[in-house]
Scaffold this motif. Structure first.
Motif, PDB file in Angstrom:
ATOM      1  N   LEU A 148      -4.273  10.351  -0.700  1.00  0.00           N
ATOM      2  CA  LEU A 148      -2.866  10.681  -0.755  1.00  0.00           C
ATOM      3  C   LEU A 148      -2.264   9.717  -1.770  1.00  0.00           C
ATOM      4  N   GLN A 171       0.865   8.434  -4.131  1.00  0.00           N
ATOM      5  CA  GLN A 171       2.313   8.408  -4.242  1.00  0.00           C
ATOM      6  C   GLN A 171       2.720   7.614  -5.474  1.00  0.00           C
ATOM      7  N   ARG A 172       3.579   8.221  -6.292  1.00  0.00           N
ATOM      8  CA  ARG A 172       4.125   7.495  -7.436  1.00  0.00           C
ATOM      9  C   ARG A 172       5.181   6.538  -6.882  1.00  0.00           C
ATOM     10  N   ASN A 208       8.932   5.152  -2.989  1.00  0.00           N
ATOM     11  CA  ASN A 208       8.378   6.348  -3.616  1.00  0.00           C
ATOM     12  C   ASN A 208       9.317   6.766  -4.732  1.00  0.00           C
ATOM     13  N   PRO A 249      10.858  11.766  -5.089  1.00  0.00           N
ATOM     14  CA  PRO A 249       9.527  11.344  -4.658  1.00  0.00           C
ATOM     15  C   PRO A 249       8.432  12.244  -5.214  1.00  0.00           C
ATOM     16  N   THR A 283       4.393  12.884  -4.387  1.00  0.00           N
ATOM     17  CA  THR A 283       3.259  12.650  -3.500  1.00  0.00           C
ATOM     18  C   THR A 283       2.268  13.802  -3.705  1.00  0.00           C
TER      19      THR A 283
END
Length: 145
Positions: free
Chosen positions: A4, A6-7, A135, A138, A140
């Motif tokens: 998973l 996330q930026r 995040n 966001p 993801t």
């Protein structure tokens, strides 16, 4: 393997209140080795994460990768990504690879990501960790190999 991704503008992982890993702009990568995974899965997943184009370019499009931006990655083991809730409300985790082999593939994933030139910080495999993140977006994304 599952990840998973996330930026983030920033992320950190702490154990017992002490920060053990952190990154500024880049990616928080939660990783789970699944039953049947082998070294190639870790290598392929690391390549995908390094090249994942989720960062903005000059036209404000998601068209740049960690390799393009020079961003870092905070990689945290997360066996709960293997959760199966098909039988009710209590998740089962039998699809996750057991600790010795899971840790070996987690370590391989980290090494492979570093081999791509990504600056990597980590949590500690199997530890009770507190992850804090901002995040960005966001954004993801779930990846599997």
């Amino acid at each position: 393997m599952r990840a998973l991704v996330q930026r983030v503008t920033a992320a950190e992982v702490a154990i017992g209140g002490a920060v053990v890993g952190a990154t500024g702009p880049g990616l928080l990568v939660l990783v789970c080795a699944m039953r049947g995974d082998v070294q190639r899965n870790a290598d392929d997943l690391a390549a995908r994460v390094a090249r994942l184009r989720v960062f903005r370019d000059d036209d404000d499009r998601m068209n740049r990768s960690l390799l393009d931006t020079g961003g870092g990655a905070l990689v945290v083991s997360q066996f709960t990504l293997a959760a199966d809730t098909s039988r009710g409300n209590r998740p089962g985790f039998s699809a996750a690879l057991g600790p010795p082999d899971g840790e070996r593939l987690y370590d391989r994933f980290v090494a492979a990501l570093r081999d791509h030139g990504v600056s990597v910080e980590t949590g500690r495999f199997g530890a009770d960790m507190a992850v804090t993140l901002t995040n960005d977006g966001p954004v993801t994304v779930m990846l599997e190999r």
